[in-house]
Design an enzyme around this catalytic site. Structure first.
Site, PDB file in Angstrom:
ATOM      1  N   CYS A 194      12.725 -14.429  -3.128  1.00 15.21           N
ATOM      2  CA  CYS A 194      12.791 -12.924  -2.400  1.00 15.21           C
ATOM      3  C   CYS A 194      13.130 -13.106  -1.105  1.00 15.21           C
ATOM      4  CB  CYS A 194      11.407 -12.315  -2.882  1.00 15.21           C
ATOM      5  SG  CYS A 194      11.173 -12.211  -4.417  1.00 15.21           S
ATOM      6  N   HIS A 222      10.615  -6.390   2.219  1.00 17.67           N
ATOM      7  CA  HIS A 222      10.867  -6.909   0.662  1.00 17.67           C
ATOM      8  C   HIS A 222      10.370  -5.739  -0.152  1.00 17.67           C
ATOM      9  CE1 HIS A 222      11.539  -8.929  -2.930  1.00 17.67           C
ATOM     10  NE2 HIS A 222      10.220  -9.337  -3.097  1.00 17.67           N
ATOM     11  N   ASN A 242      11.390  -4.952  -8.127  1.00 16.03           N
ATOM     12  CA  ASN A 242      11.529  -6.079  -7.261  1.00 16.03           C
ATOM     13  C   ASN A 242      12.896  -6.682  -7.704  1.00 16.03           C
ATOM     14  OD1 ASN A 242      11.522  -8.385  -6.185  1.00 16.03           O
ATOM     15  ND2 ASN A 242       9.166  -8.826  -6.754  1.00 16.03           N
TER      16      ASN A 242
HETATM   17  O1  UT7 Z   1       8.607 -10.801  -4.862  1.00 13.79           O
HETATM   18  C1  UT7 Z   1       7.694 -11.521  -4.284  1.00 13.79           C
HETATM   19  C2  UT7 Z   1       6.742 -11.934  -5.549  1.00 13.79           C
HETATM   20  N1  UT7 Z   1       6.074 -10.948  -6.257  1.00 13.79           N
HETATM   21  C3  UT7 Z   1       5.055 -10.041  -5.719  1.00 13.79           C
HETATM   22  O2  UT7 Z   1       4.972 -10.131  -4.624  1.00 13.79           O
HETATM   23  C4  UT7 Z   1       4.066  -9.463  -6.762  1.00 13.79           C
HETATM   24  C5  UT7 Z   1       2.649  -9.672  -6.264  1.00 13.79           C
HETATM   25  N2  UT7 Z   1       1.604  -9.062  -7.094  1.00 13.79           N
HETATM   26  C6  UT7 Z   1       1.642  -7.782  -7.702  1.00 13.79           C
HETATM   27  O3  UT7 Z   1       2.361  -7.074  -7.261  1.00 13.79           O
HETATM   28  C7  UT7 Z   1       0.414  -7.662  -8.459  1.00 13.79           C
HETATM   29  O4  UT7 Z   1      -0.506  -8.654  -8.393  1.00 13.79           O
HETATM   30  C8  UT7 Z   1       0.837  -6.996  -9.989  1.00 13.79           C
HETATM   31  C9  UT7 Z   1       1.274  -5.786 -10.041  1.00 13.79           C
HETATM   32  C10 UT7 Z   1       1.456  -8.086 -10.526  1.00 13.79           C
HETATM   33  C11 UT7 Z   1      -0.554  -7.072 -10.760  1.00 13.79           C
HETATM   34  O5  UT7 Z   1      -1.523  -6.059 -10.037  1.00 13.79           O
HETATM   35  P1  UT7 Z   1      -3.071  -6.470  -9.918  1.00 13.79           P
HETATM   36  O6  UT7 Z   1      -3.480  -5.403  -9.190  1.00 13.79           O
HETATM   37  O7  UT7 Z   1      -2.886  -7.620  -9.044  1.00 13.79           O
HETATM   38  O8  UT7 Z   1      -3.385  -6.526 -11.340  1.00 13.79           O
HETATM   39  P2  UT7 Z   1      -3.963  -7.711 -12.123  1.00 13.79           P
HETATM   40  O9  UT7 Z   1      -3.124  -8.868 -12.225  1.00 13.79           O
HETATM   41  O10 UT7 Z   1      -5.419  -8.066 -11.279  1.00 13.79           O
HETATM   42  O11 UT7 Z   1      -4.562  -7.163 -13.615  1.00 13.79           O
HETATM   43  C12 UT7 Z   1      -5.364  -6.300 -13.861  1.00 13.79           C
HETATM   44  C13 UT7 Z   1      -5.523  -6.087 -15.072  1.00 13.79           C
HETATM   45  C14 UT7 Z   1      -5.355  -7.093 -16.319  1.00 13.79           C
HETATM   46  O12 UT7 Z   1      -6.494  -6.758 -17.185  1.00 13.79           O
HETATM   47  P3  UT7 Z   1      -7.903  -7.447 -17.327  1.00 13.79           P
HETATM   48  O13 UT7 Z   1      -7.757  -8.870 -17.097  1.00 13.79           O
HETATM   49  O14 UT7 Z   1      -8.472  -6.704 -15.949  1.00 13.79           O
HETATM   50  O15 UT7 Z   1      -8.399  -6.631 -18.633  1.00 13.79           O
HETATM   51  C15 UT7 Z   1      -4.118  -7.173 -16.708  1.00 13.79           C
HETATM   52  O16 UT7 Z   1      -4.170  -7.709 -18.100  1.00 13.79           O
HETATM   53  O17 UT7 Z   1      -4.231  -5.198 -15.536  1.00 13.79           O
HETATM   54  C16 UT7 Z   1      -3.620  -5.867 -16.819  1.00 13.79           C
HETATM   55  N3  UT7 Z   1      -2.192  -5.606 -16.867  1.00 13.79           N
HETATM   56  C17 UT7 Z   1      -1.690  -4.384 -17.227  1.00 13.79           C
HETATM   57  N4  UT7 Z   1      -2.106  -3.326 -17.776  1.00 13.79           N
HETATM   58  C18 UT7 Z   1      -1.300  -2.519 -18.166  1.00 13.79           C
HETATM   59  C19 UT7 Z   1      -1.383  -6.478 -16.219  1.00 13.79           C
HETATM   60  N5  UT7 Z   1       0.042  -5.907 -16.289  1.00 13.79           N
HETATM   61  C20 UT7 Z   1      -0.329  -4.891 -17.012  1.00 13.79           C
HETATM   62  C21 UT7 Z   1       0.617  -3.809 -17.388  1.00 13.79           C
HETATM   63  N6  UT7 Z   1       0.180  -2.538 -17.856  1.00 13.79           N
HETATM   64  N7  UT7 Z   1       1.998  -3.854 -17.172  1.00 13.79           N
END
Ligand code: UT7
Length: 327
Positions: free
Chosen positions: A113, A254, A284
């Protein structure tokens, strides 16, 4: 010493729109989850016959048109991408051929990125050193081809497209004031594509069976590092120029996650009116996100002569960086 000034910007996006409602029909997710966790509402996805070079060439032509220069005046083309048309030759060479930039050296660079800012930094230094006079820096991706559309953790995040900028040598005060680039390879496994390189070639069965050709990401880890690193890169830029955040007219970060953008903006003390956001439309787009945003801001008249703009990126590697511009 000459300075590099951005004299033209361009962008290009696929026509096909995939909304959060479309994703609700593909994986177990909801518009509400995607919107509150990321800010993304829709993304553009390439269709058959569209490649990374398709969008890069369109963005490049638009940037050249705005700059008012011919392709044969370019002496350097740098493409940031993690989704080239082929492993080799460089997609930058394909772009060079397509646009007719016969006098340019052309190469791809891999900084995820941060690819556009890495490219901007290289081009800026070539121009400052007097070795090149007119450069084209592009970020372009077709991430949809390396996204696992059955993995809700990643498939909701990414989109396709391209942005480009023409840089020209100038003796004036406006232009690129500084660039800073950083890496920390100890986190390389936090965000990567395991397959299709020399470790797990595309031809080996394991790559297919274990779905190694798709993006893998530890989202939470990436998130935490992104906010810290983008703040570091922003202050590196401001400190190097004896400026403070109050001098920034427009912050163009970004576009990965609205919460990362908001947290970084807050750490810089910037109100929403000074932070450019378009990820609700495109998701993204990795290396393409900053040049697409820059082009949209430019064409919308949000960059006026003398304005200070801060570009700030973070991505796989980890890589991160910033560029400070006087418009
Ligand atoms: O481009 C540079 C690189 N990329 C980034 O900068 C991305 C950085 N990371 C993020 O943007 C965030 O970490 C995410 C958007 C990917 C995830 O958000 P989060 O608040 O960190 O969520 P999490 O990974 O802690 O997941 C929370 C919960 C999980 O369920 P449990 O384990 O708590 O039951 C996931 O399974 O949300 C669940 N989950 C979803 N639920 C519904 C993960 N993806 C989804 C989804 N829909 N699409």
């Amino acid at each position: 010493m000459p300075r590099a000034r951005i004299t033209g910007t361009g962008s290009a996006l696929p026509g096909k729109i995939v909304t959060n409602a479309d994703l609700e029909r593909m994986v177990e997710t909801s518009d509400e989850w995607i919107t509150t966790r990321t800010g993304i509402k829709e993304r553009r996805i390439a269709v058959e016959g569209e490649f990374t070079s398709t969008f890069a060439v369109q963005a490049a032509r638009r940037a050249l048109e705005m700059a008012g220069i011919g392709p044969d005046e370019l002496d350097l083309i740098i493409l940031g991408t993690v989704t080239p048309d082929f492993p080799f030759p460089a997609t930058a060479c394909i772009i060079q051929h397509e646009i007719g930039a016969h006098n340019a050296a052309a190469f791809d660079l891999s900084a995820a990125c941060s690819g556009f800012l890495y490219g901007l930094s290289i081009a800026d230094n070539y121009i400052r050193g007097g070795l090149k006079k007119k450069a084209l820096v592009i970020g372009a991706e077709v991430l949809s081809r390396i996204v696992d559309w059955s993995d809700r953790n990643t498939c909701i995040l990414f989109g396709d497209g391209s942005g480009a900028a023409v840089l020209e040598a100038t003796e004036g005060d406006s232009g690129i004031l500084s660039t800073h680039i950083f890496s920390n390879g100890s986190f390389w496994e936090t965000l990567y594509q395991p397959g299709c390189g020399s470790r797990n070639p595309g031809s080996c069965g394991r790559t297919i069976d274990e779905r190694l050709f798709y993006i893998r990401m530890e989202g939470n880890d990436v998130f935490k590092h992104a906010v810290r690193a983008m703040e570091e890169a922003a202050f590196a830029a401001l400190n190097a120029n004896d400026l403070s955040a109050s001098d920034i007219s427009l912050f163009i970060p970004h576009q990965a996650n609205r919460r990362i953008i908001d947290a970084t903006g807050k750490r810089l003390g910037l109100g929403e009116d000074r932070v450019f956001v378009n990820l609700h439309h495109y998701g993204n787009t990795s290396s393409a996100s900053i040049p697409i945003a820059l082009d949209e801001a430019n064409r919308a008249g949000r960059l006026k002569a003398g304005d200070i703009a801060l570009l700030d990126a973070f991505g796989g590697g980890f890589t991160w960086g910033s560029a400070l511009l006087r418009w």
